[in-house]
Design a protein around this motif. Structure first.
Motif, PDB file in Angstrom:
ATOM      1  N   GLY A  42      64.396  32.166  40.175  1.00  0.00           N
ATOM      2  CA  GLY A  42      64.743  32.334  38.759  1.00  0.00           C
ATOM      3  C   GLY A  42      64.266  31.194  37.883  1.00  0.00           C
ATOM      4  O   GLY A  42      64.164  31.339  36.667  1.00  0.00           O
ATOM      5  N   ARG A  43      63.976  30.060  38.494  1.00  0.00           N
ATOM      6  CA  ARG A  43      63.451  28.954  37.684  1.00  0.00           C
ATOM      7  C   ARG A  43      62.033  28.570  38.104  1.00  0.00           C
ATOM      8  O   ARG A  43      61.575  27.446  37.868  1.00  0.00           O
ATOM      9  N   SER A  44      61.333  29.521  38.716  1.00  0.00           N
ATOM     10  CA  SER A  44      59.956  29.252  39.117  1.00  0.00           C
ATOM     11  C   SER A  44      58.970  29.734  38.065  1.00  0.00           C
ATOM     12  O   SER A  44      59.177  30.759  37.426  1.00  0.00           O
ATOM     13  N   VAL A  45      57.912  28.972  37.892  1.00  0.00           N
ATOM     14  CA  VAL A  45      56.793  29.384  37.051  1.00  0.00           C
ATOM     15  C   VAL A  45      55.520  29.155  37.854  1.00  0.00           C
ATOM     16  O   VAL A  45      55.237  28.032  38.284  1.00  0.00           O
ATOM     17  N   CYS A  62      58.221  36.214  39.297  1.00  0.00           N
ATOM     18  CA  CYS A  62      58.717  35.090  38.491  1.00  0.00           C
ATOM     19  C   CYS A  62      57.783  34.936  37.301  1.00  0.00           C
ATOM     20  O   CYS A  62      56.752  35.595  37.220  1.00  0.00           O
ATOM     21  N   ASP A  63      58.151  34.079  36.364  1.00  0.00           N
ATOM     22  CA  ASP A  63      57.280  33.834  35.216  1.00  0.00           C
ATOM     23  C   ASP A  63      55.949  33.278  35.701  1.00  0.00           C
ATOM     24  O   ASP A  63      55.906  32.473  36.638  1.00  0.00           O
ATOM     25  N   MET A  64      54.875  33.713  35.056  1.00  0.00           N
ATOM     26  CA  MET A  64      53.535  33.334  35.529  1.00  0.00           C
ATOM     27  C   MET A  64      52.612  33.001  34.357  1.00  0.00           C
ATOM     28  O   MET A  64      52.791  33.504  33.248  1.00  0.00           O
ATOM     29  N   HIS A  65      51.653  32.154  34.638  1.00  0.00           N
ATOM     30  CA  HIS A  65      50.534  31.896  33.716  1.00  0.00           C
ATOM     31  C   HIS A  65      49.254  32.293  34.435  1.00  0.00           C
ATOM     32  O   HIS A  65      49.117  32.016  35.624  1.00  0.00           O
ATOM     33  N   LEU A  83      58.969  21.577  31.448  1.00  0.00           N
ATOM     34  CA  LEU A  83      60.113  22.107  32.204  1.00  0.00           C
ATOM     35  C   LEU A  83      60.275  21.343  33.521  1.00  0.00           C
ATOM     36  O   LEU A  83      60.028  21.890  34.603  1.00  0.00           O
ATOM     37  N   ASN A  86      62.125  23.017  36.403  1.00  0.00           N
ATOM     38  CA  ASN A  86      61.637  24.271  36.978  1.00  0.00           C
ATOM     39  C   ASN A  86      60.726  23.985  38.168  1.00  0.00           C
ATOM     40  O   ASN A  86      60.242  22.874  38.335  1.00  0.00           O
TER      41      ASN A  86
ATOM     42  N   ALA B 195      58.044  33.078  26.057  1.00  0.00           N
ATOM     43  CA  ALA B 195      57.692  31.863  26.821  1.00  0.00           C
ATOM     44  C   ALA B 195      58.071  32.007  28.292  1.00  0.00           C
ATOM     45  O   ALA B 195      59.068  32.645  28.648  1.00  0.00           O
ATOM     46  N   SER B 196      57.271  31.389  29.149  1.00  0.00           N
ATOM     47  CA  SER B 196      57.554  31.435  30.590  1.00  0.00           C
ATOM     48  C   SER B 196      58.365  30.203  30.960  1.00  0.00           C
ATOM     49  O   SER B 196      57.829  29.133  31.205  1.00  0.00           O
ATOM     50  N   THR B 197      59.661  30.383  30.972  1.00  0.00           N
ATOM     51  CA  THR B 197      60.565  29.259  31.235  1.00  0.00           C
ATOM     52  C   THR B 197      61.413  29.507  32.473  1.00  0.00           C
ATOM     53  O   THR B 197      62.363  28.779  32.740  1.00  0.00           O
ATOM     54  N   GLY B 198      61.079  30.562  33.236  1.00  0.00           N
ATOM     55  CA  GLY B 198      61.900  30.979  34.386  1.00  0.00           C
ATOM     56  C   GLY B 198      62.755  32.164  33.975  1.00  0.00           C
ATOM     57  O   GLY B 198      63.356  32.154  32.900  1.00  0.00           O
ATOM     58  N   THR B 199      62.812  33.170  34.825  1.00  0.00           N
ATOM     59  CA  THR B 199      63.539  34.404  34.472  1.00  0.00           C
ATOM     60  C   THR B 199      65.051  34.231  34.586  1.00  0.00           C
ATOM     61  O   THR B 199      65.802  34.987  33.995  1.00  0.00           O
ATOM     62  N   GLU B 200      65.483  33.217  35.354  1.00  0.00           N
ATOM     63  CA  GLU B 200      66.918  33.043  35.675  1.00  0.00           C
ATOM     64  C   GLU B 200      67.501  34.325  36.275  1.00  0.00           C
ATOM     65  O   GLU B 200      68.719  34.531  36.234  1.00  0.00           O
ATOM     66  N   GLY B 201      66.627  35.193  36.764  1.00  0.00           N
ATOM     67  CA  GLY B 201      67.057  36.457  37.346  1.00  0.00           C
ATOM     68  C   GLY B 201      67.628  37.426  36.325  1.00  0.00           C
ATOM     69  O   GLY B 201      68.225  38.442  36.677  1.00  0.00           O
ATOM     70  N   ARG B 203      65.813  38.652  33.426  1.00  0.00           N
ATOM     71  CA  ARG B 203      64.836  39.476  32.719  1.00  0.00           C
ATOM     72  C   ARG B 203      63.591  39.625  33.576  1.00  0.00           C
ATOM     73  O   ARG B 203      63.434  38.960  34.591  1.00  0.00           O
ATOM     74  N   PRO B 205      59.659  39.122  34.512  1.00  0.00           N
ATOM     75  CA  PRO B 205      58.826  37.929  34.315  1.00  0.00           C
ATOM     76  C   PRO B 205      58.029  37.967  33.008  1.00  0.00           C
ATOM     77  O   PRO B 205      57.523  39.017  32.613  1.00  0.00           O
ATOM     78  N   ASN B 206      57.958  36.831  32.349  1.00  0.00           N
ATOM     79  CA  ASN B 206      57.040  36.658  31.219  1.00  0.00           C
ATOM     80  C   ASN B 206      55.716  36.165  31.774  1.00  0.00           C
ATOM     81  O   ASN B 206      55.685  35.203  32.544  1.00  0.00           O
ATOM     82  N   ILE B 207      54.646  36.806  31.360  1.00  0.00           N
ATOM     83  CA  ILE B 207      53.331  36.445  31.885  1.00  0.00           C
ATOM     84  C   ILE B 207      52.441  35.977  30.734  1.00  0.00           C
ATOM     85  O   ILE B 207      52.253  36.707  29.765  1.00  0.00           O
TER      86      ILE B 207
END
Lengths: 250, 355
Positions: A42-45, A62-65, A83, A86, B195-201, B203, B205-207
């Motif tokens: 949940g805190r991974s990018v 997880c969030d990705m770039h 971050l 993270n 913004a990609s700040t971590g989904t915290e479970g 939402r 993923p923001n890409i």
């Protein structure tokens, strides 16, 4: 019926585009399992490269770039500096990390940037159709070294783990392989440790994973697994190259 | 805050801090070095992060990462360094990220020189990197304006999710002038839900991404960008107009050159020639309508673009004037800055004087 094996939470339930027999799927699984087991998803990018893993941003849950070719360590640096709590990782192939991105990986390592780098070394450019990589072995045939890599003409391969382990800044460097069950088990331990190090704010951790490319090597998946044993591991020996937690081992 | 005497580069850096920028990634290059130097002193004082990157390429990609993670972030460089950043700027534009990039322009091409120039007009206003994109380009003509435009650049970047370029020249960067920081009124900016700040479970993923492999998807993205650019052109186009009502000669000039042209206007007054000035503050979007309006006055016999280049903005002036009046160019380049008398003489020579 009891479930004995299932998709990890950290992988999105979509078909992946990788070729049959390619070990990217295993590498993805090891990364995802590690994030899952450490409870940091949940805190991974993550930062995806340009190359075969370019669509990794669709696979990790997880969030990705998506970074420009070779620039993932710089992108990850930017993310991590914003971050710091993270978990930030890059997933890069050999063309991306060891050719166009050498400056970015060397300096992220030298800064002991507290990120995790997963480096896939399959000795070839996969996505673009099998051209010579900086890690292509001497005499290896590729579409841009059709007579075999001639070291007198284009030099010798880069040994990234050895190179980076000479930098004072790096915290942890290990090379593993994805071609046998035993090697995959070791690879999992290495990947998880590389993330654990980040959780503990230890600093720059990189795991080089020797991988296969049956499509561009022109082999069956099984031949490719054996080719790693016969050709890659002798040139790129497995093991821990740097672990500041335990002193330098190699 | 009271007025203080500051060098342009340092004032730009402080303006960024005042605007809430807490991440700066830079690389040394003359004549902008006081920006990273100032940031390296100031950022630790405000719990921010200054990092000297290994190259301009790395710096702009750190900006990409930081912007994607939701930060107010800036980098600065000068012409050859900005050329190196273009890959990253294109990605920032493609991924629709807000970021501020300062270019303190020096003469080119190649390694060029280190004296003031305006030879990066094409590079700044045509996107610079690959693909169908624009950057919002702000061109200050004083240190005070550089401060206010830098502060506003962060708001504009956030509002439109676009890279904003503050285009100064070596003169703006190196000159000292009195400045005040409290003058700029903050604009309302949207939350960064992308913004990609971590989904915290909580939402999906923001890409942060600029890759759209299906041509239909990529076209849609390009149209989305185009719509944003049209909105910016409608809302944010800006120019300063001086003495242009019923002028005989209309000069278009920006930045340092525009300040010199203000003295050209005075020389004209002494000689009975009414010279007007339009100073684009936004180079993109370009104030074409304003130029067209003043150029079409019956009093105007010719339009001039005066630049520190061999003629770049003049193309846009010609498009704006659209053949209604003759458009001429005068410029010095390579770091040579003309005197007002020189500009006046050349303008008069070309137009044959007034009327």
């Amino acid at each position: 019926m009891a479930t004995v094996f299932k998709r990890t939470e950290m992988l999105v339930d979509v078909p992946q585009h990788y070729c049959p027999g390619c070990t990217h799927g295993i590498a993805h699984r090891l990364v995802a399992e590690s994030l899952d087991e450490l409870g940091v998803g949940g805190r991974s990018v993550g930062v995806a490269p340009v190359g075969c893993a370019v669509f990794a941003y669709n696979y990790f849950n997880c969030d990705m770039h998506e970074a420009a070719h070779g620039r993932a360590p710089a992108v990850a640096t930017g993310i991590k500096r914003v971050l710091p709590d993270n978990i930030v990782f890059t997933y890069q192939g050999d063309g991306d990390l060891a050719s166009i991105g050498t400056a970015e990986i060397v300096h992220a390592a030298a800064r002991n940037e507290n990120i995790t780098v997963i480096f896939i070394n399959n000795a070839i450019y996969g996505m673009t159709g099998g051209q010579m990589a900086p890690t292509t072995l001497p005499n290896q045939v590729t579409t841009t070294s059709p007579y075999g890599r001639d070291a007198s003409h284009c030099g010798m391969p880069l040994k990234i783990s050895e190179m980076l382990s000479t930098l004072d800044g790096t915290y942890y460097i290990e090379r593993a392989a994805l071609n046998t069950v035993k090697n995959i088990k070791n690879a999992k331990k290495a990947v998880k440790k590389a993330f654990q190090n980040q959780v503990e704010n230890k600093g720059f951790s990189l795991v080089e994973l020797l991988s296969t490319c049956p499509t561009n090597w022109g082999m069956t998946p099984i031949e490719a697994l054996k080719w790693v044993d016969d050709n890659m591991i002798p040139y790129y020996p497995l093991g821990v190259y740097k672990d500041r937690g335990e002193g330098e081992l190699k | 805050m009271a007025k203080q005497l500051m060098k342009g580069n340092e004032a730009i850096a402080e303006a960024a801090i005042q605007a809430g920028c807490r991440h700066f990634f830079g690389y040394p290059i003359t004549p902008q070095n006081q920006i990273p130097e100032y940031m390296s002193r100031r950022m630790p004082q405000v719990s921010g992060c200054f990092l000297q990157a290994e190259s301009e390429i790395a710096a702009i990609n750190m900006v990409y990462g930081a912007a994607g993670a939701g930060a107010r972030v800036m980098t600065s460089s000068s012409s050859p360094g900005i050329a190196l950043k273009q890959e990253g700027i294109s990605y920032i534009a493609g991924a629709r990220l807000p970021a501020v990039i300062v270019n303190i322009v020096r003469g080119g091409p190649g390694l060029g020189g280190i004296q003031p120039a305006q030879s990066d007009y094409f590079q700044s206003t045509r996107g610079g990197g690959h693909g169908d994109y624009r950057t919002l380009v702000l061109a200050p003509a004083s240190v005070q304006e550089a401060v206010e435009l830098t502060q506003e650049a962060f708001d504009l970047a956030d509002i439109y999710r676009i890279p904003v370029i503050v285009l100064g020249d070596g003169m703006i960067g190196q000159m000292m002038e009195p400045v005040e920081f409290g003058k700029y009124k903050k604009r309302e900016v949207p939350d960064k839900e992308w913004a990609s700040t971590g989904t915290e479970g909580k939402r999906k993923p923001n890409i942060i991404n600029s890759l759209f492999i299906d041509p239909d998807d990529l076209e849609k993205e390009n149209i989305k960008l185009m719509n944003t650019y049209e909105e910016i052109a409608k809302n944010e186009t800006r120019a300063e107009i001086t003495n242009a009502e019923d002028c005989e000669i209309l000069i278009v000039a920006y930045g340092t050159t525009a300040r010199i042209v203000k003295n050209v206007i005075k020389i004209g007054e002494k000689n009975g020639v009414k010279i007007g000035l339009i100073r684009p503050i936004t180079l993109w979007p370009f104030p074409s309508e304003t130029i067209a309006k003043y150029a079409s006055q019956s009093s105007v016999n010719s339009v001039f673009s005066v630049e520190l280049s061999t003629g770049q903005m003049v193309d846009d002036v010609k498009i704006a004037v659209n053949g209604v009046k003759p458009v001429y160019f005068y410029g010095r380049t390579g770091g040579v800055v003309p005197l007002p008398e020189e500009i006046y003489e050349n303008v008069i020579k070309k137009t044959g004087g007034a009327k």
